[in-house]
Scaffold this motif. Structure first.
Motif, PDB file in Angstrom:
ATOM      1  N   MET A   1      42.057  40.935  56.444  1.00 47.19           N
ATOM      2  CA  MET A   1      41.907  42.068  57.158  1.00 47.19           C
ATOM      3  C   MET A   1      40.584  42.640  56.643  1.00 47.19           C
ATOM      4  SD  MET A   1      44.591  44.917  57.725  1.00 47.19           S
ATOM      5  CE  MET A   1      46.045  44.069  58.050  1.00 47.19           C
ATOM      6  N   ALA A   2      39.752  42.847  57.722  1.00 50.08           N
ATOM      7  CA  ALA A   2      38.438  43.490  57.472  1.00 50.08           C
ATOM      8  C   ALA A   2      38.572  45.099  57.468  1.00 50.08           C
ATOM      9  CB  ALA A   2      37.344  43.020  58.654  1.00 50.08           C
ATOM     10  N   SER A   3      37.865  45.428  56.374  1.00 51.46           N
ATOM     11  CA  SER A   3      37.683  46.994  56.331  1.00 51.46           C
ATOM     12  C   SER A   3      37.121  47.804  57.592  1.00 51.46           C
ATOM     13  CB  SER A   3      37.223  47.288  55.045  1.00 51.46           C
ATOM     14  OG  SER A   3      36.869  48.835  54.932  1.00 51.46           O
ATOM     15  N   PRO A   4      37.681  48.720  58.187  1.00 52.31           N
ATOM     16  CA  PRO A   4      36.926  49.640  59.066  1.00 52.31           C
ATOM     17  C   PRO A   4      35.735  50.280  58.335  1.00 52.31           C
ATOM     18  CG  PRO A   4      39.079  50.532  58.573  1.00 52.31           C
ATOM     19  CD  PRO A   4      38.964  49.171  57.710  1.00 52.31           C
ATOM     20  N   LEU A   5      35.694  50.430  57.263  1.00 50.62           N
ATOM     21  CA  LEU A   5      34.863  51.292  56.852  1.00 50.62           C
ATOM     22  C   LEU A   5      33.715  50.343  55.824  1.00 50.62           C
ATOM     23  CD1 LEU A   5      36.861  53.934  54.695  1.00 50.62           C
ATOM     24  CD2 LEU A   5      35.466  54.301  56.899  1.00 50.62           C
ATOM     25  N   PRO A   6      32.532  50.574  56.019  1.00 54.05           N
ATOM     26  CA  PRO A   6      31.343  49.909  55.489  1.00 54.05           C
ATOM     27  C   PRO A   6      31.162  50.189  53.855  1.00 54.05           C
ATOM     28  CG  PRO A   6      30.517  51.643  56.473  1.00 54.05           C
ATOM     29  CD  PRO A   6      31.893  51.924  56.733  1.00 54.05           C
ATOM     30  N   VAL A   7      30.558  48.952  53.214  1.00 56.96           N
ATOM     31  CA  VAL A   7      30.419  49.248  51.771  1.00 56.96           C
ATOM     32  C   VAL A   7      29.610  50.678  51.642  1.00 56.96           C
ATOM     33  CG1 VAL A   7      29.186  48.243  49.847  1.00 56.96           C
ATOM     34  CG2 VAL A   7      30.619  46.687  51.489  1.00 56.96           C
ATOM     35  N   ARG A   8      29.773  51.070  50.522  1.00 58.55           N
ATOM     36  CA  ARG A   8      29.287  52.568  50.194  1.00 58.55           C
ATOM     37  C   ARG A   8      29.027  52.403  49.175  1.00 58.55           C
ATOM     38  NH1 ARG A   8      31.570  58.314  51.637  1.00 58.55           N
ATOM     39  NH2 ARG A   8      32.697  57.900  49.689  1.00 58.55           N
ATOM     40  N   ASN A   9      27.543  52.601  48.335  1.00 57.60           N
ATOM     41  CA  ASN A   9      26.968  52.547  47.128  1.00 57.60           C
ATOM     42  C   ASN A   9      27.260  51.149  46.521  1.00 57.60           C
ATOM     43  OD1 ASN A   9      25.765  54.981  47.242  1.00 57.60           O
ATOM     44  ND2 ASN A   9      27.798  56.056  46.870  1.00 57.60           N
ATOM     45  N   GLY A  10      27.615  50.142  47.400  1.00 57.61           N
ATOM     46  CA  GLY A  10      27.602  49.052  46.717  1.00 57.61           C
ATOM     47  C   GLY A  10      29.246  48.584  46.516  1.00 57.61           C
ATOM     48  N   VAL A  11      30.152  49.494  46.903  1.00 57.70           N
ATOM     49  CA  VAL A  11      31.613  49.389  46.733  1.00 57.70           C
ATOM     50  C   VAL A  11      32.125  49.446  47.984  1.00 57.70           C
ATOM     51  CG1 VAL A  11      33.485  50.473  45.450  1.00 57.70           C
ATOM     52  CG2 VAL A  11      31.035  50.846  44.472  1.00 57.70           C
ATOM     53  N   ASN A  12      33.157  48.446  48.105  1.00 53.21           N
ATOM     54  CA  ASN A  12      34.182  48.489  49.117  1.00 53.21           C
ATOM     55  C   ASN A  12      35.095  49.518  49.231  1.00 53.21           C
ATOM     56  OD1 ASN A  12      33.669  45.320  48.427  1.00 53.21           O
ATOM     57  ND2 ASN A  12      34.009  45.420  50.684  1.00 53.21           N
ATOM     58  N   ALA A  13      35.507  49.996  50.403  1.00 54.85           N
ATOM     59  CA  ALA A  13      36.448  50.922  50.212  1.00 54.85           C
ATOM     60  C   ALA A  13      37.910  50.167  49.983  1.00 54.85           C
ATOM     61  CB  ALA A  13      36.760  51.360  51.871  1.00 54.85           C
ATOM     62  N   THR A  14      38.758  51.063  49.512  1.00 59.48           N
ATOM     63  CA  THR A  14      40.093  50.802  49.054  1.00 59.48           C
ATOM     64  C   THR A  14      41.094  50.648  49.982  1.00 59.48           C
ATOM     65  OG1 THR A  14      39.754  51.634  46.718  1.00 59.48           O
ATOM     66  CG2 THR A  14      42.003  51.245  47.524  1.00 59.48           C
ATOM     67  N   ARG A  15      41.768  49.648  50.000  1.00 57.90           N
ATOM     68  CA  ARG A  15      42.915  49.545  51.373  1.00 57.90           C
ATOM     69  C   ARG A  15      44.380  49.685  50.599  1.00 57.90           C
ATOM     70  NH1 ARG A  15      44.387  43.784  53.765  1.00 57.90           N
ATOM     71  NH2 ARG A  15      45.493  43.717  52.014  1.00 57.90           N
ATOM     72  N   LEU A  16      45.028  50.591  51.160  1.00 55.39           N
ATOM     73  CA  LEU A  16      46.366  50.738  50.589  1.00 55.39           C
ATOM     74  C   LEU A  16      47.677  50.566  51.641  1.00 55.39           C
ATOM     75  CD1 LEU A  16      47.802  52.189  48.232  1.00 55.39           C
ATOM     76  CD2 LEU A  16      47.670  54.592  49.772  1.00 55.39           C
ATOM     77  N   HIS A  17      48.399  49.894  51.240  1.00 57.78           N
ATOM     78  CA  HIS A  17      49.424  49.409  52.414  1.00 57.78           C
ATOM     79  C   HIS A  17      50.612  50.630  52.267  1.00 57.78           C
ATOM     80  CE1 HIS A  17      53.043  46.279  53.607  1.00 57.78           C
ATOM     81  NE2 HIS A  17      52.491  47.350  54.220  1.00 57.78           N
ATOM     82  N   LEU A  18      51.000  51.256  53.072  1.00 50.68           N
ATOM     83  CA  LEU A  18      51.937  52.236  53.064  1.00 50.68           C
ATOM     84  C   LEU A  18      53.344  51.736  53.263  1.00 50.68           C
ATOM     85  CD1 LEU A  18      50.111  55.069  55.687  1.00 50.68           C
ATOM     86  CD2 LEU A  18      50.155  54.835  53.095  1.00 50.68           C
ATOM     87  N   PRO A  19      54.326  52.536  52.737  1.00 47.90           N
ATOM     88  CA  PRO A  19      55.638  52.217  52.696  1.00 47.90           C
ATOM     89  C   PRO A  19      56.274  52.282  54.174  1.00 47.90           C
ATOM     90  CG  PRO A  19      55.527  54.156  51.489  1.00 47.90           C
ATOM     91  CD  PRO A  19      54.226  53.709  51.701  1.00 47.90           C
ATOM     92  N   ARG A  20      57.205  51.732  54.512  1.00 47.74           N
ATOM     93  CA  ARG A  20      57.712  51.694  56.120  1.00 47.74           C
ATOM     94  C   ARG A  20      58.829  52.832  55.887  1.00 47.74           C
ATOM     95  NH1 ARG A  20      56.940  47.190  59.449  1.00 47.74           N
ATOM     96  NH2 ARG A  20      55.838  45.816  58.426  1.00 47.74           N
ATOM     97  N   THR A  21      59.257  53.226  54.781  1.00 50.23           N
ATOM     98  CA  THR A  21      60.604  54.099  54.813  1.00 50.23           C
ATOM     99  C   THR A  21      60.276  54.925  53.546  1.00 50.23           C
ATOM    100  OG1 THR A  21      61.974  52.741  53.755  1.00 50.23           O
ATOM    101  CG2 THR A  21      62.057  52.523  56.053  1.00 50.23           C
TER     102      THR A  21
END
Length: 337
Positions: A1-21
């Motif tokens: 799944m591609a990040s909607p945020l670009p690389v910033r200062n050489g670092v990828n944005a962090t992706r977090l999976h939110l709980p359903r409940t």
């Protein structure tokens, strides 16, 4: 799944999976409960500034309800880092590959307290190539050659070489043949981390005289533990081991009898080479993990782990031509020429 945020200062944005409940009405409440002990004001500020986004780059705010997004992305707060005083040297660069000679102490990828001080982030910032991805990794303590993919469209062709084990790697390591300060000479790593067996100097020399040899055992790595362990059972790790030279160290352990080893791993288990040599009573000089785990201490730049990923060779999947890249580094405890 591609990040909607670009690389910033050489670092990828962090992706977090939110709980359903859960008991949280909003995403902000969830993040404050999970991470609020670190920087609650900073979390709320990111919502206000639109720095927390969902799929498609949709910004979240303090009132965004739970259940509206399955994944969110954000930039981590970067820690204050102590600069690592060694640089990764670029050996080769083309439109598909970047080949680097990594120094000791520099991590391959960002993590923990090393973000900007990692080979990947440094190289992204140096070259401006945000799509740069390592094809394999070296331990922070290990120096040597690493391949990075430059082009996402051709990355898969090179990844398949690793998956099919069509990459040949050769390592160099220095082991001590005589006792000395901070050396584990002759100590044998046994199953489940035991190390109560010690080989004599004569036994070590006899072992070297019988080389080359193929050593194999069964190893496993438990997530969250520092060390891999040796287990009883069917072997799953194999290394061709040979001795290249025997002489006296000219480094920190100057005058100590040492051997320069030539290693060809035929599998890729975590810490495989370090464990295989330690299992023979030939633990690598300055290895803080094997055969015994040393007490945690700051990096000692005068005593790097004497393990070097020296050469990597393969047939280029795009051109069909043989390619080989070698490190220009020399292990400082190696026998004096």
């Amino acid at each position: 799944m591609a990040s909607p945020l670009p690389v910033r200062n050489g670092v990828n944005a962090t992706r977090l999976h939110l709980p359903r409940t859960g008991s949280w009405d909003t995403v902000a409440q969830y993040l404050l409960e999970r991470f609020g002990h670190v920087d609650p004001e900073g979390i709320l500020r990111r919502f206000d500034e639109g720095e927390i986004v969902g799929l498609g780059g949709v910004p979240l705010n303090r009132q965004t309800p739970m259940g509206e997004h399955e994944f969110i992305w954000y930039y981590r707060s970067l820690p204050v880092e102590t600069p690592i005083p060694f640089d990764a040297r670029i050996l080769h660069q083309d439109e598909h590959l970047l080949v680097v000679d990594k120094p000791h102490f520099l991590p391959t990828t960002p993590g923990g307290k090393f973000i900007q001080e990692s080979a990947l982030v440094r190289l992204r910032n140096q070259t401006g190539i945000d799509d740069l991805v390592p094809m394999h990794r070296l331990d922070r303590a290990t120096a040597g050659v690493i391949l990075f993919a430059v082009n996402p469209e051709t990355r898969g062709a090179y990844q398949m070489l690793f998956e099919r084990r069509e990459i040949a790697k050769r390592y160099k390591a220095v082991v001590a043949l005589a006792p000395g300060e901070g050396l584990e000479t002759g100590v044998v790593l046994q199953a489940n981390g035991e190390h109560n067996q010690v080989r004599t100097a004569d036994e070590l020399r006899a072992l070297l005289a019988g080389m080359p040899m193929t050593y194999e055992n069964r190893m496993s790595k438990v997530k969250g533990q520092l060390r891999s362990i040796v287990e009883d059972g069917e072997p799953n790790a194999q290394t061709l081991i040979n001795v290249q030279a025997i002489g006296r160290s000219a480094g920190f352990h100057a005058g100590t009898e040492v051997a320069l080893m030539d290693l060809e791993p035929h599998s890729g288990k975590t810490h495989q080479l370090r464990i295989h040599l330690a299992s023979l009573g030939l633990g690598i000089v300055n290895d803080a993990f094997y055969p015994r785990l040393w007490d945690l201490a700051p990096d000692d730049y005068d005593r790097p782990l004497q393990l070097l990923a020296h050469t990597i060779s393969f047939t280029d999947p795009l051109t069909g031509t043989p390619r080989s890249f070698s490190s220009a580094q020399r292990l400082r405890e190696a026998p004096a020429a």
